[in-house]
Scaffold this motif. Structure first.
Motif, PDB file in Angstrom:
ATOM      1  N   LEU A  66     -12.137  -5.863   6.549  1.00  0.00           N
ATOM      2  CA  LEU A  66     -13.238  -6.160   5.762  1.00  0.00           C
ATOM      3  C   LEU A  66     -13.072  -5.493   4.517  1.00  0.00           C
ATOM      4  O   LEU A  66     -13.219  -6.155   3.307  1.00  0.00           O
ATOM      5  CB  LEU A  66     -14.592  -5.808   6.348  1.00  0.00           C
ATOM      6  CG  LEU A  66     -15.181  -6.576   7.648  1.00  0.00           C
ATOM      7  CD1 LEU A  66     -16.192  -6.017   8.233  1.00  0.00           C
ATOM      8  CD2 LEU A  66     -15.354  -8.051   6.924  1.00  0.00           C
ATOM      9  N   ARG A  67     -12.582  -4.207   4.377  1.00  0.00           N
ATOM     10  CA  ARG A  67     -12.326  -3.683   3.064  1.00  0.00           C
ATOM     11  C   ARG A  67     -11.283  -4.087   2.442  1.00  0.00           C
ATOM     12  O   ARG A  67     -11.240  -4.685   1.031  1.00  0.00           O
ATOM     13  CB  ARG A  67     -12.023  -1.980   3.688  1.00  0.00           C
ATOM     14  CG  ARG A  67     -11.712  -1.170   2.181  1.00  0.00           C
ATOM     15  CD  ARG A  67     -11.412   0.291   2.657  1.00  0.00           C
ATOM     16  NE  ARG A  67     -11.242   0.407   3.892  1.00  0.00           N
ATOM     17  CZ  ARG A  67     -11.549   1.083   4.817  1.00  0.00           C
ATOM     18  NH1 ARG A  67     -13.225   1.129   4.809  1.00  0.00           N
ATOM     19  NH2 ARG A  67     -11.296   1.337   6.065  1.00  0.00           N
ATOM     20  N   GLU A  68     -10.185  -4.670   3.141  1.00  0.00           N
ATOM     21  CA  GLU A  68      -8.754  -5.486   2.571  1.00  0.00           C
ATOM     22  C   GLU A  68      -9.436  -6.665   2.034  1.00  0.00           C
ATOM     23  O   GLU A  68      -8.946  -6.760   0.803  1.00  0.00           O
ATOM     24  CB  GLU A  68      -7.625  -5.551   3.439  1.00  0.00           C
ATOM     25  CG  GLU A  68      -6.669  -6.138   2.775  1.00  0.00           C
ATOM     26  CD  GLU A  68      -5.442  -6.243   4.000  1.00  0.00           C
ATOM     27  OE1 GLU A  68      -4.644  -7.173   3.723  1.00  0.00           O
ATOM     28  OE2 GLU A  68      -5.299  -5.423   4.953  1.00  0.00           O
ATOM     29  N   HIS A  69     -10.251  -7.169   2.576  1.00  0.00           N
ATOM     30  CA  HIS A  69     -10.547  -8.745   2.203  1.00  0.00           C
ATOM     31  C   HIS A  69     -11.563  -8.373   0.867  1.00  0.00           C
ATOM     32  O   HIS A  69     -11.186  -9.152  -0.103  1.00  0.00           O
ATOM     33  CB  HIS A  69     -11.597  -9.286   3.297  1.00  0.00           C
ATOM     34  CG  HIS A  69     -12.127 -10.602   2.660  1.00  0.00           C
ATOM     35  ND1 HIS A  69     -11.385 -11.675   2.404  1.00  0.00           N
ATOM     36  CD2 HIS A  69     -13.528 -11.110   2.637  1.00  0.00           C
ATOM     37  CE1 HIS A  69     -12.033 -12.802   2.189  1.00  0.00           C
ATOM     38  NE2 HIS A  69     -13.357 -12.242   2.238  1.00  0.00           N
ATOM     39  N   GLY A  70     -12.406  -7.425   1.060  1.00  0.00           N
ATOM     40  CA  GLY A  70     -13.136  -7.160  -0.123  1.00  0.00           C
ATOM     41  C   GLY A  70     -12.402  -6.724  -1.404  1.00  0.00           C
ATOM     42  O   GLY A  70     -12.836  -7.316  -2.676  1.00  0.00           O
ATOM     43  N   ASN A  71     -11.332  -5.991  -1.202  1.00  0.00           N
ATOM     44  CA  ASN A  71     -10.515  -5.679  -2.308  1.00  0.00           C
ATOM     45  C   ASN A  71      -9.775  -7.072  -2.959  1.00  0.00           C
ATOM     46  O   ASN A  71      -9.457  -7.307  -4.255  1.00  0.00           O
ATOM     47  CB  ASN A  71      -9.330  -4.892  -1.864  1.00  0.00           C
ATOM     48  CG  ASN A  71      -9.860  -3.568  -1.682  1.00  0.00           C
ATOM     49  OD1 ASN A  71     -10.859  -2.994  -2.190  1.00  0.00           O
ATOM     50  ND2 ASN A  71      -9.144  -2.621  -0.804  1.00  0.00           N
TER      51      ASN A  71
END
Length: 92
Positions: A66-71
């Motif tokens: 989720l963090r990677e997708h947000g970035n």
């Protein structure tokens, strides 16, 4: 030693003392292994129950994804803003 009687359908009741010793509960899976002149019953492990909670204290892959997708979304938004704010090239 426990003596049991087999029904006409080939069913037996595993005595309580044996079920308790093997840790058998309703719907437990068991292995029945045939030897030359006898059979042995063994309890199969409940893999789902044994594996439950083993990742409890480990990092969450979901949170990382989720963090990677947000970035990636932020980077895409930045690119879109730059593209939309570019001055059109003059045809000259």
């Amino acid at each position: 030693m426990s003596l049991v009687r087999m029904s006409t359908k080939g069913q037996i009741v595993i005595p309580k003392v044996v079920r308790e010793k093997l840790g058998l509960k309703p719907n437990s899976r068991i292995k029945l292994e045939l030897f030359e002149d006898h059979a042995e019953i063994s309890a199969l492990p409940d893999y789902v129950q044994e594996l439950r909670g083993i990742l409890k204290d480990k990092p969450s892959m979901t949170e990382d994804l989720l963090r990677e997708h947000g970035n990636e979304v932020k980077a895409d938004e930045g690119l879109l803003i730059r593209v939309l704010h570019q001055e059109p090239e003059s045809e000259g």
